[in-house]
Design a protein around this motif. Sequence first.
Motif, PDB file in Angstrom:
ATOM      1  N   ALA A 161      47.201  28.090  18.655  1.00 49.60           N
ATOM      2  CA  ALA A 161      47.410  26.968  17.746  1.00 49.60           C
ATOM      3  C   ALA A 161      48.707  27.153  16.967  1.00 49.60           C
ATOM      4  O   ALA A 161      49.480  26.207  16.796  1.00 49.60           O
ATOM      5  CB  ALA A 161      46.222  26.835  16.790  1.00 49.60           C
ATOM      6  N   ALA A 162      48.951  28.372  16.525  1.00 48.87           N
ATOM      7  CA  ALA A 162      50.173  28.638  15.772  1.00 48.87           C
ATOM      8  C   ALA A 162      51.404  28.374  16.637  1.00 48.87           C
ATOM      9  O   ALA A 162      52.359  27.720  16.203  1.00 48.87           O
ATOM     10  CB  ALA A 162      50.176  30.086  15.276  1.00 48.87           C
ATOM     11  N   ARG A 163      51.355  28.840  17.880  1.00 47.51           N
ATOM     12  CA  ARG A 163      52.471  28.620  18.798  1.00 47.51           C
ATOM     13  C   ARG A 163      52.649  27.122  19.048  1.00 47.51           C
ATOM     14  O   ARG A 163      53.764  26.610  19.092  1.00 47.51           O
ATOM     15  CB  ARG A 163      52.203  29.335  20.123  1.00 47.51           C
ATOM     16  N   ASP A 164      51.524  26.443  19.183  1.00 43.51           N
ATOM     17  CA  ASP A 164      51.543  25.012  19.439  1.00 43.51           C
ATOM     18  C   ASP A 164      52.221  24.267  18.300  1.00 43.51           C
ATOM     19  O   ASP A 164      52.895  23.261  18.505  1.00 43.51           O
ATOM     20  CB  ASP A 164      50.091  24.538  19.597  1.00 43.51           C
ATOM     21  N   LEU A 165      52.046  24.788  17.078  1.00 44.02           N
ATOM     22  CA  LEU A 165      52.615  24.129  15.905  1.00 44.02           C
ATOM     23  C   LEU A 165      54.054  24.556  15.654  1.00 44.02           C
ATOM     24  O   LEU A 165      54.607  24.270  14.608  1.00 44.02           O
ATOM     25  CB  LEU A 165      51.759  24.433  14.677  1.00 44.02           C
ATOM     26  N   GLY A 166      54.636  25.275  16.597  1.00 44.97           N
ATOM     27  CA  GLY A 166      56.054  25.564  16.497  1.00 44.97           C
ATOM     28  C   GLY A 166      56.393  26.976  16.062  1.00 44.97           C
ATOM     29  O   GLY A 166      57.558  27.285  15.839  1.00 44.97           O
ATOM     30  N   ALA A 167      55.392  27.851  15.919  1.00 46.51           N
ATOM     31  CA  ALA A 167      55.679  29.213  15.493  1.00 46.51           C
ATOM     32  C   ALA A 167      56.220  30.017  16.674  1.00 46.51           C
ATOM     33  O   ALA A 167      55.753  29.861  17.795  1.00 46.51           O
ATOM     34  CB  ALA A 167      54.421  29.881  14.958  1.00 46.51           C
TER      35      ALA A 167
END
Lengths: 259, 394
Positions: A161-167
């Motif tokens: 989810a974090a990666r998905d949000l641009g992290a």
Amino acid sequence: MKRSIIPLTVTLLTLLFFYIPIILLVAQSFNASRYSGAWTGFTLEWYARLFRDRNIWMALRNSLAIGLGATTLSMVFGTTAALALDRYRSRLQRTHYILIYMPLVIPDILMGMCLLLFFVSLGMKLGLLTIFLAHVTFCISYVAMVVLARLQDFDHSLVEAARDLGATRRQAATRVLLPLLAPGILSGGLLAFTLSIDDFVISFFVAGPGATTLPIYIYSMIKHGAPPVINALSTILLFITFALIITAQMLTWKKEKTT
Amino acid sequence: MHDYLVFDHLTKRYGALKAVDDVSLSIEQGSIFSLLGPSGCGKTTLLRMIAGFEKPDSGRILLNGRDITQLPPNQRQVNTIFQNYALFPHLSVCENIAFGLKVTGHRKADIERETLRMLELVQLERHADSKVTELSGGQKQRTAIARALIKKPNILLLDEPLAALDLKLRQRMLMELDLLHDEIGITFLYVTHDQSEAMSLSDKIAVMNEGHIEQVGTPSQIYEAPCSSFVAAFIGDTNFFDGAVIEVKDSEYCTVRIGGFGDVLCYNDKKLRVGNPVHLSIRPEKFAISRNLPEQRKGRNVLSVTVDDIVYLGTHTKYWVLLNDYRVEINQQHMRYQLDQIPIKHNEQVWLYWNADDGYMLERYCEDDEEMVFQPPEEIGDNPEPTEQHNEEE
Ligand SMILES: Nc1ncnc2c1ncn2[C@@H]1O[C@H](COP(=O)(O)OP(=O)(O)OP(=O)(O)O)[C@@H](O)[C@H]1O
Ligand SMILES: [Mg+2]
């Protein structure tokens, strides 16, 4: 119905069995008699002597330094090891798992001997450094196991989810993974710290002349016959431990009340 | 409207299993597109490839003409609502929503403004500082939506977002999602195994089965003109018939002999010739039964059958009637004028009739698919519950 008194009796006896030695020890630390036995009067002499003993403070300082250092280093390596163990599940990983798990089950005395042989064959001078390295070896395993247990019920979609949000990978690790693993890493570290402070057998093998930790020093004090001072020291350690446990308990109680 | 998201022969293998098998699709901008299929058919895998969590073994994904197949997840203008929401438990609602802007280094004032706007959009202003673990299911879901939308994605991927909610809440959230879509107008790719959800929400549906796409179409196309027995049985209930053409009447109709049932007139949209095998699907609501012989009309099939089972469902009544080898399911609406009639009873001899246009010839037929069709009470033993979709109609 009449309640049986057996459970109560057993409980009381068990508690007595546990705590009588401790109570005796605390009492003896205030006993004026040098050869512990009969009560000959109250004294703080042993405590005074304890605080005058520079060697004890040196040993304590060594123990704390080694404990803190080994804990910090093993928290880093142990967490890394746990992450690797959790992430990849190949056959090689199972070997890796066994290798990390091994130090937990190998008898201390064997560990100590192996490490001693190893350091000697490397030509290393025995001393604080070798004790520190030995402690790191077994502390890593403890931290890794505790963190691995946390990872087992960690929801990996959170990192996604974090990666998905641009992290970026690093942001996902520092903002999501590590904060959520922190309790596990900390309790692993706490365990490692107590084990390090407490360790006698392994330290005894790899300690060199002049490099003493607290447990080794206590041992040598007994050998040279200063029991009342040891009683005093034990009492202090005991009360510090109690205080820590009670604080920890109160903190968790408080937390439970607010949630 | 142009094709916005394009899958070009995507394949993903897990060992020997083809989780996604040569899928090609294109999705229009601004639409709600649903991937519908039974559990394990590869919906999540397909979605994960769009989000960038899995790399396809072959094929490409194009977003607005640009190949994004190899981009890492954080560089795609695509955001996901996870099956379990995946909210960050160590952050508050507000911090969860702001996460996506914080990691990309937006200005503090911008983050605050956008977060407030999102909180308003999903009506969670009062819960801004709550822990996410203290939220209800619907509130968690709305937090997840706000967290994704703050990134202004080109496409929002929703992986069974309502699966964890109870029926009433699911219906409400479904309506909220629809409203939200009208409000922000971005493309939704919606994954579900619930056909009523897909039907009510989507502009277009792709029905998936074992990794491949069975059929793509609007909800009514999928329902009224299923191309395979799988689609016919997965979307709603149906009756299957097996036969062969024995006579071609004219350019439109033919007679089909269904062994163990009878000869029936059928709309011949596949332009079949005499001798061709036919697999027919007729939906229960296309049939009607009556005690009196219905008047003969052009294109109407009439057969005499025996009533075997009756289940009253309020909005309609389900009948199962027997004719030789076949047991046919019928949904009959209640009409006011029927109320003072004597109701049809078990074992009664009645007339079954339907229009030749209402049968649909299937291109592909697989016998296993018949098992998906709802079984009448006596055949599933002591569990007289009707299937879920009928409950929801109430
Ligand atoms: N990481 C994986 N490793 C091996 N097999 C996998 C993996 N992920 C999915 N699969 C397999 O791929 C197939 C498709 O899985 P997928 O999760 O895409 O199904 P789904 O359509 O989303 O199902 P559901 O409706 O239950 O969520 C399943 O048979 C599953 O067992
Ligand atoms: Mg899924």
